[in-house]
Design a protein around this motif. Structure first.
Motif, PDB file in Angstrom:
ATOM      1  N   VAL A 196      44.608  31.403  28.189  1.00 63.42           N
ATOM      2  CA  VAL A 196      45.560  32.237  27.462  1.00 63.42           C
ATOM      3  C   VAL A 196      46.867  32.305  28.238  1.00 63.42           C
ATOM      4  O   VAL A 196      46.893  32.214  29.470  1.00 63.42           O
ATOM      5  N   GLN A 197      47.963  32.466  27.508  1.00 62.33           N
ATOM      6  CA  GLN A 197      49.289  32.400  28.121  1.00 62.33           C
ATOM      7  C   GLN A 197      49.893  33.761  28.402  1.00 62.33           C
ATOM      8  O   GLN A 197      50.788  33.895  29.244  1.00 62.33           O
ATOM      9  N   LYS A 198      49.427  34.779  27.675  1.00 60.82           N
ATOM     10  CA  LYS A 198      49.966  36.124  27.857  1.00 60.82           C
ATOM     11  C   LYS A 198      48.869  37.128  27.560  1.00 60.82           C
ATOM     12  O   LYS A 198      48.067  36.936  26.645  1.00 60.82           O
ATOM     13  N   ILE A 199      48.818  38.211  28.353  1.00 51.51           N
ATOM     14  CA  ILE A 199      47.815  39.241  28.158  1.00 51.51           C
ATOM     15  C   ILE A 199      48.478  40.619  28.149  1.00 51.51           C
ATOM     16  O   ILE A 199      49.190  40.987  29.091  1.00 51.51           O
ATOM     17  N   TYR A 200      48.253  41.352  27.063  1.00 49.18           N
ATOM     18  CA  TYR A 200      48.634  42.760  26.984  1.00 49.18           C
ATOM     19  C   TYR A 200      47.446  43.601  27.452  1.00 49.18           C
ATOM     20  O   TYR A 200      46.315  43.377  27.019  1.00 49.18           O
ATOM     21  N   ILE A 201      47.712  44.577  28.318  1.00 51.62           N
ATOM     22  CA  ILE A 201      46.690  45.525  28.746  1.00 51.62           C
ATOM     23  C   ILE A 201      47.072  46.892  28.185  1.00 51.62           C
ATOM     24  O   ILE A 201      48.126  47.446  28.534  1.00 51.62           O
ATOM     25  N   VAL A 202      46.247  47.423  27.288  1.00 49.72           N
ATOM     26  CA  VAL A 202      46.503  48.723  26.677  1.00 49.72           C
ATOM     27  C   VAL A 202      45.536  49.724  27.293  1.00 49.72           C
ATOM     28  O   VAL A 202      44.319  49.523  27.253  1.00 49.72           O
ATOM     29  N   ASN A 203      46.081  50.807  27.843  1.00 51.32           N
ATOM     30  CA  ASN A 203      45.223  51.771  28.528  1.00 51.32           C
ATOM     31  C   ASN A 203      45.860  53.154  28.460  1.00 51.32           C
ATOM     32  O   ASN A 203      47.090  53.288  28.402  1.00 51.32           O
ATOM     33  N   ARG A 204      45.029  54.192  28.465  1.00 47.68           N
ATOM     34  CA  ARG A 204      45.541  55.556  28.439  1.00 47.68           C
ATOM     35  C   ARG A 204      46.323  55.859  29.707  1.00 47.68           C
ATOM     36  O   ARG A 204      47.343  56.549  29.661  1.00 47.68           O
ATOM     37  N   THR A 205      45.846  55.337  30.837  1.00 41.62           N
ATOM     38  CA  THR A 205      46.509  55.570  32.117  1.00 41.62           C
ATOM     39  C   THR A 205      47.212  54.298  32.552  1.00 41.62           C
ATOM     40  O   THR A 205      46.568  53.316  32.942  1.00 41.62           O
ATOM     41  N   LEU A 206      48.545  54.301  32.480  1.00 40.50           N
ATOM     42  CA  LEU A 206      49.289  53.088  32.808  1.00 40.50           C
ATOM     43  C   LEU A 206      49.123  52.694  34.272  1.00 40.50           C
ATOM     44  O   LEU A 206      49.145  51.501  34.593  1.00 40.50           O
ATOM     45  N   GLU A 207      48.942  53.675  35.145  1.00 40.85           N
ATOM     46  CA  GLU A 207      48.790  53.351  36.566  1.00 40.85           C
ATOM     47  C   GLU A 207      47.577  52.444  36.789  1.00 40.85           C
ATOM     48  O   GLU A 207      47.637  51.488  37.564  1.00 40.85           O
ATOM     49  N   THR A 208      46.481  52.735  36.084  1.00 40.71           N
ATOM     50  CA  THR A 208      45.281  51.897  36.216  1.00 40.71           C
ATOM     51  C   THR A 208      45.540  50.501  35.669  1.00 40.71           C
ATOM     52  O   THR A 208      45.103  49.496  36.249  1.00 40.71           O
ATOM     53  N   ALA A 209      46.257  50.423  34.542  1.00 38.43           N
ATOM     54  CA  ALA A 209      46.602  49.116  33.973  1.00 38.43           C
ATOM     55  C   ALA A 209      47.512  48.341  34.921  1.00 38.43           C
ATOM     56  O   ALA A 209      47.350  47.125  35.098  1.00 38.43           O
ATOM     57  N   HIS A 210      48.473  49.036  35.529  1.00 39.41           N
ATOM     58  CA  HIS A 210      49.374  48.380  36.486  1.00 39.41           C
ATOM     59  C   HIS A 210      48.589  47.826  37.671  1.00 39.41           C
ATOM     60  O   HIS A 210      48.897  46.736  38.174  1.00 39.41           O
ATOM     61  N   ASP A 211      47.599  48.574  38.131  1.00 37.71           N
ATOM     62  CA  ASP A 211      46.783  48.108  39.264  1.00 37.71           C
ATOM     63  C   ASP A 211      46.043  46.823  38.909  1.00 37.71           C
ATOM     64  O   ASP A 211      45.950  45.899  39.731  1.00 37.71           O
ATOM     65  N   LEU A 212      45.507  46.761  37.683  1.00 37.02           N
ATOM     66  CA  LEU A 212      44.796  45.554  37.251  1.00 37.02           C
ATOM     67  C   LEU A 212      45.755  44.366  37.174  1.00 37.02           C
ATOM     68  O   LEU A 212      45.427  43.253  37.631  1.00 37.02           O
ATOM     69  N   VAL A 213      46.931  44.593  36.624  1.00 33.72           N
ATOM     70  CA  VAL A 213      47.918  43.522  36.520  1.00 33.72           C
ATOM     71  C   VAL A 213      48.375  43.066  37.914  1.00 33.72           C
ATOM     72  O   VAL A 213      48.498  41.859  38.178  1.00 33.72           O
ATOM     73  N   LYS A 214      48.614  44.014  38.808  1.00 37.73           N
ATOM     74  CA  LYS A 214      49.027  43.667  40.171  1.00 37.73           C
ATOM     75  C   LYS A 214      47.974  42.794  40.842  1.00 37.73           C
ATOM     76  O   LYS A 214      48.301  41.820  41.541  1.00 37.73           O
ATOM     77  N   HIS A 215      46.717  43.151  40.615  1.00 37.62           N
ATOM     78  CA  HIS A 215      45.605  42.385  41.197  1.00 37.62           C
ATOM     79  C   HIS A 215      45.640  40.935  40.712  1.00 37.62           C
ATOM     80  O   HIS A 215      45.502  40.000  41.514  1.00 37.62           O
TER      81      HIS A 215
END
Length: 296
Positions: free
Chosen positions: A155-174
């Motif tokens: 896949v070329q692009k992934i949207y992460i939808v989450n109630r807590t953006l900080e947790t989503a940001h951590d996953l993306v940073k990883h």
């Protein structure tokens, strides 16, 4: 390392189980115990309801009792990485563990969710291969799905939808550290860009327990009218087998899949790690309707 045992009913009993909270929804004990009975393996798989602050105690007890291993589910998958002695590659990359093997007091963490999702989604890959994906949730299951979508389905692009953006940001940073060229975007449920992002996604995956038994009246809060009718919609929830989330997607015209196939394939990976034997997946699939009747 795969630990083999004698395929004999006279062999010492292998004790395994599931660490999760809550746990009443799980079909895993039925699947593993049915597989062991079919193969004539002296294995028992038990459900253990373990609160988040008791995971370390539970795993310490597992080592002391010589229990062969556990599956790890919500909400323990990320925390479990810190309580094992070693991580295999996919567990290390995803930062999540769903299977633990106890080899004479040395614990190794694995992530069979990756192969479970990959095998379950493979029949539908022409819909979303090389395209855009949207993931609901940012926990351990979401991490396994992200890794599979990148490494197996390009896949070329992934949207992460989450109630807590900080947790989503951590996953993306990883994952940006692992795949610096990958395009990610984090979105809250009430973000005004969500409808357009949803419309552009060729696969939508719910990696949260929203809609899981007994809260079957719930579904992720999405603008379902914006779903692309040609998209593939996958709910990792498997109890009930048709969630409100999937019903909403089907109403738009999407192809859908519940989490049962992923459950079977990830279970097969864990079963082989504990026993050295292949789980009879196709045989179990034939009996799934009967197994599910036990949970109605």
């Amino acid at each position: 390392m795969v630990i083999g045992i004698s395929n004999s009913k006279e062999a010492a009993e292998i004790i395994t189980g599931l660490l999760a909270h809550p746990i009443s929804h799980s079909f895993s004990p039925i699947i593993h115990n049915s597989a062991a009975e079919f193969l004539g393996i002296n294995l028992r798989y038990y459900p253990f309801d373990v609160a988040p602050n008791k995971l370390f105690d539970a795993i310490t007890g597992m080592k002391a009792l010589g229990i062969k291993g556990f599956n790890v589910s919500i909400p323990h998958k990320k925390q479990a990485t810190a309580v094992v002695d070693h991580l295999e590659e996919e567990a290390e990359i995803t930062g999540a563990v769903n299977t633990i093997v106890n080899n004479y007091g040395v614990l190794t963490g694995y992530n069979t969710d990756v192969i479970g999702f990959s095998l379950a989604a493979e029949p539908y890959n022409e819909i979303f291969f090389g395209k855009t994906a949207m993931i609901i949730g940012a926990g351990g299951s979401a991490s396994a799905v992200v890794y599979s979508l990148i490494s197996k389905f390009n896949v070329q692009k992934i949207y992460i939808v989450n109630r807590t953006l900080e947790t989503a940001h951590d996953l993306v940073k990883h994952y940006r550290a692992v795949y610096p060229e990958m395009e990610f975007c984090t979105i809250e449920f009430n973000d005004k860009t969500l409808p357009d992002a949803l419309a552009s996604s060729s696969i939508l995956v719910n990696c949260t327990p929203i809609g899981m038994h007994p809260n079957t009246q719930n579904a992720p809060e999405l603008p379902y009218e914006s779903l692309n009718p040609a998209a593939f919609v996958f709910d990792l929830v498997y109890n009930p087998i048709i969630t409100l989330f999937l019903k909403k997607a089907e109403a738009v015209g999407c192809k859908t899949l519940n989490g049962l196939d992923m459950l079977l394939y990830q279970a097969a990976g864990a079963f082989e790690l504990w026993t050295g034997e292949k789980m009879p997946v196709e045989e179990l699939r034939k009996t799934l309707p009967q197994l599910l009747d036990l949970k109605k």
